[in-house]
Each structure stands twice: as structure tokens, then as C-alpha cells.
Write a protein that holds these residues in place. Structure first.
Motif, PDB file in Angstrom:
ATOM      1  N   GLN A   1     -28.871  27.761  95.231  1.00 13.64           N
ATOM      2  CA  GLN A   1     -29.459  27.795  93.893  1.00 13.64           C
ATOM      3  C   GLN A   1     -29.281  29.156  93.236  1.00 13.64           C
ATOM      4  OE1 GLN A   1     -33.422  26.518  94.808  1.00 13.64           O
ATOM      5  NE2 GLN A   1     -32.811  24.379  95.057  1.00 13.64           N
ATOM      6  N   GLY A   2     -29.166  30.207  94.043  1.00 14.29           N
ATOM      7  CA  GLY A   2     -29.001  31.550  93.507  1.00 14.29           C
ATOM      8  C   GLY A   2     -27.585  31.894  93.094  1.00 14.29           C
ATOM      9  N   LEU A   3     -26.628  31.036  93.427  1.00 14.65           N
ATOM     10  CA  LEU A   3     -25.236  31.277  93.055  1.00 14.65           C
ATOM     11  C   LEU A   3     -24.988  30.905  91.603  1.00 14.65           C
ATOM     12  CD1 LEU A   3     -23.476  29.726  96.185  1.00 14.65           C
ATOM     13  CD2 LEU A   3     -23.566  32.153  95.593  1.00 14.65           C
ATOM     14  N   GLU A   4     -24.067  31.608  90.973  1.00 12.82           N
ATOM     15  CA  GLU A   4     -23.573  31.149  89.673  1.00 12.82           C
ATOM     16  C   GLU A   4     -22.822  29.853  89.949  1.00 12.82           C
ATOM     17  OE1 GLU A   4     -23.739  32.357  86.473  1.00 12.82           O
ATOM     18  OE2 GLU A   4     -25.243  33.745  87.236  1.00 12.82           O
ATOM     19  N   GLN A   5     -23.152  28.806  89.184  1.00  9.65           N
ATOM     20  CA  GLN A   5     -22.555  27.490  89.410  1.00  9.65           C
ATOM     21  C   GLN A   5     -22.136  26.863  88.095  1.00  9.65           C
ATOM     22  OE1 GLN A   5     -25.099  24.847  91.627  1.00  9.65           O
ATOM     23  NE2 GLN A   5     -25.970  26.514  92.798  1.00  9.65           N
ATOM     24  N   PRO A   6     -21.167  25.975  88.158  1.00 11.50           N
ATOM     25  CA  PRO A   6     -20.807  25.250  86.937  1.00 11.50           C
ATOM     26  C   PRO A   6     -21.943  24.284  86.566  1.00 11.50           C
ATOM     27  CG  PRO A   6     -19.617  24.360  88.823  1.00 11.50           C
ATOM     28  CD  PRO A   6     -20.348  25.584  89.307  1.00 11.50           C
ATOM     29  N   ALA A   7     -21.969  23.876  85.325  1.00 10.95           N
ATOM     30  CA  ALA A   7     -23.029  22.981  84.837  1.00 10.95           C
ATOM     31  C   ALA A   7     -23.035  21.641  85.582  1.00 10.95           C
ATOM     32  CB  ALA A   7     -22.854  22.750  83.336  1.00 10.95           C
ATOM     33  N   TRP A   8     -21.901  21.254  86.134  1.00 10.48           N
ATOM     34  CA  TRP A   8     -21.780  19.951  86.799  1.00 10.48           C
ATOM     35  C   TRP A   8     -22.119  20.006  88.293  1.00 10.48           C
ATOM     36  CZ3 TRP A   8     -17.869  20.736  90.290  1.00 10.48           C
ATOM     37  CH2 TRP A   8     -16.926  21.717  89.977  1.00 10.48           C
ATOM     38  N   ALA A   9     -22.572  21.139  88.774  1.00 12.53           N
ATOM     39  CA  ALA A   9     -22.951  21.279  90.196  1.00 12.53           C
ATOM     40  C   ALA A   9     -24.214  20.461  90.466  1.00 12.53           C
ATOM     41  CB  ALA A   9     -23.182  22.736  90.543  1.00 12.53           C
ATOM     42  N   PRO A  10     -24.194  19.655  91.535  1.00  7.30           N
ATOM     43  CA  PRO A  10     -25.391  18.872  91.846  1.00  7.30           C
ATOM     44  C   PRO A  10     -26.475  19.744  92.488  1.00  7.30           C
ATOM     45  CG  PRO A  10     -23.696  18.467  93.483  1.00  7.30           C
ATOM     46  CD  PRO A  10     -23.094  19.379  92.441  1.00  7.30           C
ATOM     47  N   PRO A  11     -27.727  19.286  92.436  1.00  2.72           N
ATOM     48  CA  PRO A  11     -28.780  20.014  93.149  1.00  2.72           C
ATOM     49  C   PRO A  11     -28.554  19.915  94.653  1.00  2.72           C
ATOM     50  CG  PRO A  11     -29.644  17.986  92.199  1.00  2.72           C
ATOM     51  CD  PRO A  11     -28.223  18.119  91.735  1.00  2.72           C
ATOM     52  N   SER A  12     -29.051  20.874  95.397  1.00  2.00           N
ATOM     53  CA  SER A  12     -28.822  20.901  96.845  1.00  2.00           C
ATOM     54  C   SER A  12     -29.357  19.650  97.542  1.00  2.00           C
ATOM     55  CB  SER A  12     -29.422  22.164  97.456  1.00  2.00           C
ATOM     56  OG  SER A  12     -30.795  22.237  97.189  1.00  2.00           O
TER      57      SER A  12
END
Length: 166
Positions: free
Chosen positions: A45-56
Motif C-alpha cells: 500500500q505504501g508503494l507508488e502504484q498505477p490507478a488500476w492496481a488492485p487492493p492487497s
């Protein structure tokens, strides 16, 4: 279904014992991955992620279903061929699968994890190709896995690019 599958030197192995073996191999890969992600939800969750990244929370249920399909797929091929070159590819992709999570989360090596997952993707493709002449069902069972790894490869690449320090 036959009650036993012939193996070398006149030995037979129960198909259910074979299925248990494939289940155990996949469980080991899953456990290695699970050990690599223990307590890493906050890291993800702390990583920069694209908007389409699913929740863990999505990953556990998806992988549970995929691992069952992977185990059944290998077992179906083994039932028809015994241990064969196609299953060597199966073993390679399982090892690459198992080491991705510790590389990505345990060591935080997103670029190296990307190399691993690209080789994993190719290995799954070769496994599907090798399984298809033996069992179309076995090959088909790997297609959702291959699709998920395609998505995971794109996600790994995006995370690596977004979090890469030059």
C-alpha cells in the motif's frame, strides 16, 4: 479413471496420491510466496502504484483458485505421461512463481522481480504449449494463471517504474 498409473520399474502409483503430490508441490510454492508476503500489505500500500492496481486483499483469493488449477493441470498431464519433458517446464514455472514474492517483497528488488516474472510468463506459455497435445483441459486450466501473470507483469513493471530511484 484408472485406479493406478504405471511408473518405471513396474511400480504403480495411485492417481489420488499423484494428485496429493501435485497439491503439495503447489502448496510449497504458495507457502514460500506466503512467507515472502507476511506482513507486507502495508509495504504494498505504501508503494507508488498505477490507478488500476488492485487492493492487497484481492491477491490471496485469486492465487488460491489459481494454485488449485495449477495443481490439477500438472496432475492431468502426469496421469497421461508420467514425468515428462512437459512437466519439467511445469516445475520451472512453479519455481519461478515461488521465488517472485521473496524477490519483490522480501528483498524489495522490483526490477529483478520483473525479470523473474517475465521469464515466468514465458515458462507458463511453454508449459501450456507442451501440455496442449497431452491434455487440452490441462492446458486450459493454465490459461487463467497465464492471464493473471500477464496482469501481474504489467503491475510489477508499473510499480518498478514508479518507485525506481535513478
Amino acid at each position: 479413471m484408472t485406479s493406478h498409473v504405471m511408473r518405471g520399474r513396474g511400480r504403480t502409483v495411485s492417481p489420488w496420491l499423484g494428485l496429493a503430490g501435485f497439491g503439495a508441490a503447489v502448496a510449497v510454492a504458495a507457502l514460500l510466496g506466503g512467507l515472502g508476503v507476511a506482513g507486507t500489505a502495508s509495504e504494498y500500500q505504501g508503494l507508488e502504484q498505477p490507478a488500476w492496481a488492485p487492493p492487497s486483499a484481492v491477491f490471496g483469493p485469486v492465487w488460491t483458485v489459481l494454485y488449485v488449477m495449477i495443481a490439477v493441470s500438472g496432475w492431468l498431464v502426469w496421469r497421461r505421461t508420467g514425468w515428462s519433458p512437459a512437466l519439467n517446464w511445469y516445475a520451472v514455472q512453479l519455481v519461478l512463481n515461488a521465488i517472485w514474492t521473496p524477490i519483490f517483497f522480501g528483498f524489495g528488488q522490483y526490477g529483478l522481480a520483473l525479470v523473474d516474472i517475465v521469464i515466468l510468463w514465458v515458462s507458463i506459455g511453454v508449459t501450456v504449449w507442451k501440455f496442449r497435445p497431452v491434455s487440452k483441459t490441462a492446458a486450459g486450466l493454465l490459461l487463467p494463471y497465464w492471464a493473471w501473470v500477464t496482469f501481474a507483469t504489467a503491475l510489477n513493471a508499473a510499480i518498478w517504474l514508479m518507485n525506481h530511484q535513478i
